[in-house]
Write an enzyme that holds these catalytic residues in place. Structure first.
Site, PDB file in Angstrom:
ATOM      1  N   PRO A  79     -25.136  45.423 -38.796  1.00 35.87           N
ATOM      2  CA  PRO A  79     -25.216  45.360 -40.167  1.00 35.87           C
ATOM      3  C   PRO A  79     -25.509  44.645 -40.776  1.00 35.87           C
ATOM      4  CG  PRO A  79     -22.935  44.792 -38.443  1.00 35.87           C
ATOM      5  CD  PRO A  79     -24.307  45.322 -37.737  1.00 35.87           C
ATOM      6  N   GLY A  83     -23.704  38.141 -41.390  1.00 38.39           N
ATOM      7  CA  GLY A  83     -23.496  37.168 -40.374  1.00 38.39           C
ATOM      8  C   GLY A  83     -24.202  37.834 -39.003  1.00 38.39           C
ATOM      9  N   GLY A  85     -26.910  37.897 -37.554  1.00 39.09           N
ATOM     10  CA  GLY A  85     -28.400  37.529 -37.431  1.00 39.09           C
ATOM     11  C   GLY A  85     -29.467  38.923 -38.444  1.00 39.09           C
ATOM     12  N   SER A  87     -31.175  39.230 -40.744  1.00 41.26           N
ATOM     13  CA  SER A  87     -33.041  38.577 -40.892  1.00 41.26           C
ATOM     14  C   SER A  87     -33.772  37.270 -39.988  1.00 41.26           C
ATOM     15  CB  SER A  87     -32.608  37.586 -42.433  1.00 41.26           C
ATOM     16  OG  SER A  87     -31.611  36.169 -42.091  1.00 41.26           O
ATOM     17  N   ASP A 130     -30.086  30.358 -35.908  1.00 39.64           N
ATOM     18  CA  ASP A 130     -30.356  32.304 -35.879  1.00 39.64           C
ATOM     19  C   ASP A 130     -31.596  32.905 -34.848  1.00 39.64           C
ATOM     20  OD1 ASP A 130     -28.010  31.776 -37.111  1.00 39.64           O
ATOM     21  OD2 ASP A 130     -28.301  33.640 -38.285  1.00 39.64           O
TER      22      ASP A 130
HETATM   23  O1  PMV Z   1     -26.742  33.311 -40.566  1.00 43.00           O
HETATM   24  P1  PMV Z   1     -25.306  33.021 -40.568  1.00 43.00           P
HETATM   25  O2  PMV Z   1     -24.696  33.513 -41.582  1.00 43.00           O
HETATM   26  O3  PMV Z   1     -24.645  33.309 -39.156  1.00 43.00           O
HETATM   27  O4  PMV Z   1     -24.600  31.676 -40.222  1.00 43.00           O
HETATM   28  C1  PMV Z   1     -25.455  30.820 -39.735  1.00 43.00           C
HETATM   29  C2  PMV Z   1     -24.225  29.582 -39.272  1.00 43.00           C
HETATM   30  C3  PMV Z   1     -24.323  28.291 -39.900  1.00 43.00           C
HETATM   31  O5  PMV Z   1     -23.997  27.428 -39.054  1.00 43.00           O
HETATM   32  C4  PMV Z   1     -23.047  28.261 -41.302  1.00 43.00           C
HETATM   33  C5  PMV Z   1     -25.779  27.935 -41.224  1.00 43.00           C
HETATM   34  C6  PMV Z   1     -27.249  27.694 -40.454  1.00 43.00           C
HETATM   35  O6  PMV Z   1     -27.867  27.444 -40.637  1.00 43.00           O
HETATM   36  O7  PMV Z   1     -26.381  27.602 -39.019  1.00 43.00           O
END
Ligand code: PMV
Length: 290
Positions: A79, A83, A85, A87, A130
């Protein structure tokens, strides 16, 4: 000629947001991700098909591809913008495919440099967790230090993890700003999250589902306290627990995105989510690649 590469997405099992402030987070690459194919073709470099509808895509491509001569195809089993990952998986797959295209070795440094350049287009100044977990596969402990990121691959047993999609995207940059905007108050909660990762590791390693679930629910309460949960995410957590999950939490930046739940009977959680109109699926770790 064409080159292609796959990279997995991830879920943050524990410690999102705290990781931005130097605490340790635990993340796991998952068996879903992004495939990028690059075809040589005349004319300007262009996106031929993409599941990501984002005005920054052109800039992201040009970080690693020439202005002319490449057709880019992107396919996803993740999806998007939830959140998980997406990107970062795109960044790593694009980095790998672009190195192959130039006949260069996909060394860790080369992939990392290109992937981080692409990630920054989307996330400004991300912690790097990520794309690092996407590059390496498996699970890892990740910490940001002044001298750069420190990560440690960690062997986890197979855990019955269900992902429930809230159906809405959270904005990572906005959520990170929300936390930063009230740091005096939030610092204590963030430190608790960091401690919770350390104290839950033994339970994770012996697959103690009640103990891990309790820690995830505690982690969710801490994420609520720093203001990144939503009533919908809280309702998904409650629904998963009512359906037998030992615990659940939002995963990623929050404000939308996904919830992860730990359940002996994953199907029961998927069915309870489906009854509310939320997509849900089980995930397994992506194999370690490096
Ligand atoms: O990429 P996401 O939306 O899963 O979130 C990243 C995790 C955060 O800790 C909120 C931000 C980061 O840069 O680590």
């Amino acid at each position: 000629m064409s080159t292609s590469a796959f990279a997995p997405g991830k879920i943050i099992l524990m410690g999102e947001h705290a990781v931005v402030y130097g605490h340790t987070a635990l993340a796991m690459a998952v068996d879903r991700g992004m495939t990028v194919r690059l075809d040589e073709r005349p004319g300007p470099t262009r996106l031929e098909n993409s599941p990501i509808d984002d005005p920054r895509m052109g800039e992201a491509l040009h970080r690693v591809l020439p202005q002319n001569g490449v057709g880019v195809h992107i396919d996803s089993t993740l999806p998007i913008g939830r959140g998980m990952g997406s990107s970062a998986a795109l960044a790593v797959a694009l980095a790998r495919a672009s190195l192959q295209r130039e006949g260069r070795a996909e060394t860790e440094d080369a992939v990392n440099e290109r992937a981080f350049a692409v990630e920054r287009v989307f996330h400004g100044s991300p912690s790097g967790i990520d794309h690092t977990v996407s590059m390496h596969g498996g699970a890892m402990l990740y910490r940001r230090t002044e001298a750069g990121p420190v990560f440690e691959p960690i062997q986890l047993p197979q855990l019955p993890i269900v992902v429930v999609d809230s159906g809405g995207a959270g904005n990572t940059a906005t959520m990170v700003e929300t936390v930063a905007g009230n740091l005096t108050r939030n610092a204590e909660y963030l430190a608790c999250m960091g401690n919770l990762v350390a104290t839950t590791l033994p339970a994770l390693q012996r697959a103690d589902l009640p103990a891990i679930g309790a820690a995830w629910s505690e982690n969710h309460r801490l994420l609520q306290a720093i203001g990144v949960s939503t009533p919908l995410l809280d309702a998904i957590v409650d629904t998963a627990i009512a359906a037998g999950a030992t615990g659940a939490k939002l995963a990623g930046a929050g404000g939308g995105g996904v919830v992860i739940a730990l359940a002996r009977d994953p199907q029961a959680v998927c069915a309870a989510a489906a009854a509310q109109g939320w997509a849900a699926f089980s995930v397994s770790p992506a194999p370690r690649t490096a």
